[in-house]
Design a protein around this motif. Structure first.
Motif, short mmCIF file in Angstrom:
data_model
loop_
_atom_site.label_atom_id
_atom_site.label_comp_id
_atom_site.label_asym_id
_atom_site.label_seq_id
_atom_site.Cartn_x
_atom_site.Cartn_y
_atom_site.Cartn_z
N LEU A 110 0.82 -1.21 0.00
CA LEU A 110 0.00 0.00 0.00
C LEU A 110 0.86 1.27 0.00
N PRO A 111 1.91 1.39 0.81
CA PRO A 111 2.75 2.61 0.76
C PRO A 111 3.39 2.84 -0.61
N THR A 112 3.95 1.76 -1.22
CA THR A 112 4.57 1.96 -2.54
C THR A 112 3.52 2.22 -3.61
N ALA A 113 2.33 1.64 -3.45
CA ALA A 113 1.24 1.91 -4.40
C ALA A 113 0.78 3.36 -4.28
N LEU A 114 0.83 3.92 -3.08
CA LEU A 114 0.47 5.34 -2.92
C LEU A 114 1.49 6.23 -3.62
N ILE A 115 2.74 5.81 -3.65
CA ILE A 115 3.74 6.55 -4.43
C ILE A 115 3.34 6.58 -5.89
N LEU A 116 2.94 5.42 -6.42
CA LEU A 116 2.46 5.37 -7.80
C LEU A 116 1.25 6.28 -7.99
N GLY A 117 0.32 6.27 -7.03
CA GLY A 117 -0.86 7.14 -7.13
C GLY A 117 -0.50 8.60 -7.18
N ALA A 118 0.47 9.01 -6.35
CA ALA A 118 0.90 10.42 -6.38
C ALA A 118 1.57 10.77 -7.70
N ILE A 119 2.30 9.81 -8.27
CA ILE A 119 2.99 10.06 -9.53
C ILE A 119 2.02 10.30 -10.68
N VAL A 120 0.96 9.50 -10.76
CA VAL A 120 0.05 9.58 -11.90
C VAL A 120 -1.14 10.51 -11.65
N SER A 121 -1.20 11.17 -10.50
CA SER A 121 -2.38 11.97 -10.16
C SER A 121 -2.48 13.31 -10.86
N LEU A 164 7.12 9.07 -0.44
CA LEU A 164 8.45 8.55 -0.74
C LEU A 164 9.32 8.54 0.52
N ALA A 165 9.24 9.62 1.31
CA ALA A 165 10.02 9.67 2.55
C ALA A 165 9.60 8.57 3.51
N ALA A 166 8.29 8.29 3.56
CA ALA A 166 7.80 7.25 4.47
C ALA A 166 8.33 5.87 4.07
N VAL A 167 8.40 5.60 2.76
CA VAL A 167 8.86 4.29 2.30
C VAL A 167 10.38 4.20 2.35
N ALA A 168 11.06 5.23 1.88
CA ALA A 168 12.52 5.18 1.78
C ALA A 168 13.22 5.41 3.11
N GLY A 169 12.49 5.94 4.10
CA GLY A 169 13.09 6.19 5.40
C GLY A 169 13.93 7.44 5.44
N THR A 170 13.65 8.40 4.54
CA THR A 170 14.39 9.66 4.51
C THR A 170 13.69 10.70 5.38
N HIS A 171 14.36 11.85 5.58
CA HIS A 171 13.88 12.87 6.50
C HIS A 171 13.02 13.90 5.79
N THR A 172 11.95 14.35 6.45
CA THR A 172 11.16 15.49 5.99
C THR A 172 11.11 16.53 7.11
N LEU A 173 10.83 17.76 6.76
CA LEU A 173 10.86 18.85 7.73
C LEU A 173 9.82 18.65 8.83
N PHE A 174 8.62 18.18 8.46
CA PHE A 174 7.56 17.91 9.42
C PHE A 174 7.08 16.48 9.24
N GLU A 175 6.79 15.83 10.34
CA GLU A 175 6.25 14.48 10.26
C GLU A 175 4.80 14.49 9.82
N SER A 176 4.06 15.53 10.22
CA SER A 176 2.63 15.63 9.88
C SER A 176 2.47 16.04 8.42
N PRO A 177 1.75 15.26 7.61
CA PRO A 177 1.54 15.65 6.21
C PRO A 177 0.81 16.98 6.07
N VAL A 178 -0.12 17.26 6.98
CA VAL A 178 -0.86 18.52 6.91
C VAL A 178 0.06 19.70 7.15
N LEU A 179 0.90 19.60 8.19
CA LEU A 179 1.85 20.68 8.47
C LEU A 179 2.86 20.85 7.34
N LEU A 180 3.31 19.72 6.80
CA LEU A 180 4.28 19.80 5.71
C LEU A 180 3.68 20.47 4.49
#
Length: 562
Positions: A110-121, A164-180
């Protein structure tokens, strides 16, 4: 990709664009098909472009050019449908595609499929707007499609970075998607507005069309890179800068505006041709990657077609649910107003005042009809952002392990991009012709606003004539004053009939000075009327463009005397 290959791709894409236009075909479709066929030429090697090059070099000028030439007032007037399509539909598409792909493609969780969804959206409105402009789509439909293309890329890329950050384990400025998302949007817009203010101030000091145009070319890249350095939305920074610079362009010199129109038009053609050529050339090698990874090409291809079908269906469902909700709400509101005489009388008084000021009557919100909704629902062709995001999926996770499902994500993304381009791009012209879209109210409104612009300009010219007559230049007789005034008033609508400047007479000098003053006064009056809300921004832009060409004609004839 080496330099020779890049040059050949660009030249070939431009040549195919020219041939397609001469034949009355859609260049994007022809370039993609020709690129796919060319990739099978013996000895042809894969074209490698980093995703940052596509996002940081190709996307900013395309977005900036669209925002520069798009009316901010039209954007605000259609804000609700633009946000609905540019943000709401993007999020809905990403989740629907993600849920479906996680079921249909075994290699995707599901996480990697959501990456695909964001790509084609995110749809790319380049092809749709080009087709619509050629076939005469109503102005409001064109405004919504253009506005959507300025917003949806930011929403999709933000979702892409979060997933992508959630799947790859990389850092984002905010953990909350809404705040980001909120930080990304607010800071991105702020960066764009600040850079636009700085660029506008510098341009006023330069007073040189060539230098001002070069500075304008730097702005989108600076806005994108600076916003990305702050981990904000570079896309929104570019769009905000384009809106801000475009709204102030009426106060720049006419030479700068005329030059920039041609420069940005050429850049658009070049970059769009390259993107679609790159799409066609890459498809063969994306499929080859699947085979090298040991995956069943036919299984992934079948899954890609199913995802394509889902993408094609989500947009019409969203558009017509929105149409039904607005239609029912409009009916209920009309019934309430019909039953309340005081509300109806207040609306009629307000509209009378607006008409008296030359403005459009305000009534109920005008939503798209079912024919316009059909067209909007079928304009979901994918393009540059889908390509760049697919290329941006990393090879390895932060832990050093291979990124799960990378080959499948890239292959399905390319299948969806090419599929929407072929399916919707090929059928959209016939759909528009079959529906016979027209908006008599919009046409009448445009005619009234054009006449209003002429009247405003005529009144401004009259004031300049009065001042010229009251205090003529030294050494000019009253008879010559009258002759020059009559000559300018007759020829201000046709700069090609100006007197020959080689005469070297006082009449020629007085004519040139007065003509320039008239044009400057007309331009200032039209801008003032637009800024007050009494003149439609698109009509004002068209009229100001006519004045620019008139001023260019008179300056070319009278040369240094002005």
């Amino acid at each position: 990709m080496n330099g020779v290959q890049l040059l050949l791709v660009i030249v070939g894409a431009i040549a195919v664009t020219g041939l397609a236009q001469r034949r009355g075909l859609q260049p994007a479709l022809v370039i993609t098909v020709v690129g796919f066929a060319a990739s099978f030429i013996p000895g042809f090697t894969r074209l490698e472009l980093d995703s940052e090059i596509i996002l940081g070099v190709v996307l900013p000028p395309l977005l900036y050019s669209a925002a520069l030439n798009f009316s901010f007032y039209s954007f605000v007037r259609n804000l609700r449908p633009i946000i609905g399509l540019g943000v709401g539909l993007v999020v809905a598409t990403a989740f629907v595609v993600g849920l479906f792909a996680s079921w249909a493609v075994p290699a995707l969780t599901l996480p990697t499929a959501l990456i695909l969804g964001a790509i084609v959206s995110p749809p790319d409105a380049v092809t749709a707007v080009a087709i619509g402009r050629k076939l005469g789509l109503p102005k409001r439909v064109m405004s919504i499609l253009t506005g959507e293309s300025l917003v949806n890329d930011a929403a999709a890329l933000t979702m892409f970075s979060i997933t992508l950050a959630a799947v790859a384990g990389t850092h984002t400025l905010f953990e909350s998607p809404v705040l980001l998302f909120g930080y990304s949007a607010l800071v991105g817009v702020a960066v764009g507005l600040v850079l636009a203010a700085v660029a506008t101030g510098i341009r006023r000091l330069l007073k040189d069309a060539g230098l001002e145009t070069v500075l304008g070319l730097v702005v989108p890249f600076a806005a994108y890179l600076l916003a990305e350095q702050l981990e904000a939305s570079g896309v929104l920074a570019v769009v905000a800068a384009g809106f801000a610079v475009g709204s102030s362009s009426g106060r720049a010199g006419y030479e700068t505006r005329l030059q920039e129109r041609q420069v940005w038009s050429s850049i658009d053609v070049l970059l769009e041709a390259f993107v679609f050529a790159y799409m066609g050339l890459q498809l063969r090698f994306v499929i080859q990657d699947l085979a090298d990874a040991g995956e069943s090409v036919w299984a992934v291809f079948g899954a890609g077609l199913l995802v394509l079908l889902v993408v094609l269906l989500v947009r019409p469902v969203w558009v017509f649910l929105s149409f039904g909700r607005h239609y029912l709400g409009d009916r209920l509101m009309r019934r309430r107003v019909a039953a309340d005489d005081r509300v109806r009388e207040r609306i009629e008084r307000e509209n009378a005042r607006r008409v008296a000021r030359g403005r459009r009557p305000r009534g109920f919100p005008v939503y798209l009809g079912w024919r316009e909704s059909v067209v909007v629902s079928w304009t979901g062709m994918r393009g540059v952002v889908t390509l760049a995001a697919a290329a941006g999926v990393p090879v390895l996770l932060a832990s050093g392990e291979p990124f799960p499902g990378r080959a499948e994500i890239q292959a399905i993304a390319f299948i969806v991009a090419v599929g929407t381009l072929l399916v919707q791009g090929l059928t959209l012209p016939a759909l528009i012709r079959g529906l016979k879209l027209s908006d008599p109210a919009q046409e009448e409104y445009d005619r009234a606003q054009t006449q209003h612009a002429r009247e405003v300009a005529h009144a401004a010219a009259g004031r300049v004539f009065a001042e010229f007559t009251a205090s003529p230049p030294p050494g000019v007789s009253p008879e010559l004053v009258q002759r020059v005034t009559n000559l300018v008033s007759k020829q201000s609508a046709d700069a090609e009939r100006d007197p020959d400047p080689r005469e070297g007479s006082a009449q020629g000098s007085a004519f040139g000075d007065l003509y320039r003053r008239v044009l400057q006064a007309q331009r200032a009056a039209v801008l003032q009327e637009r800024d007050s809300g009494s003149l439609d921004d698109d009509i004002a832009r068209d009229y100001l463009e006519q004045l620019d060409y008139q001023e260019a004609a008179i300056v070319s004839r009278l040369g240094n005397r002005l």
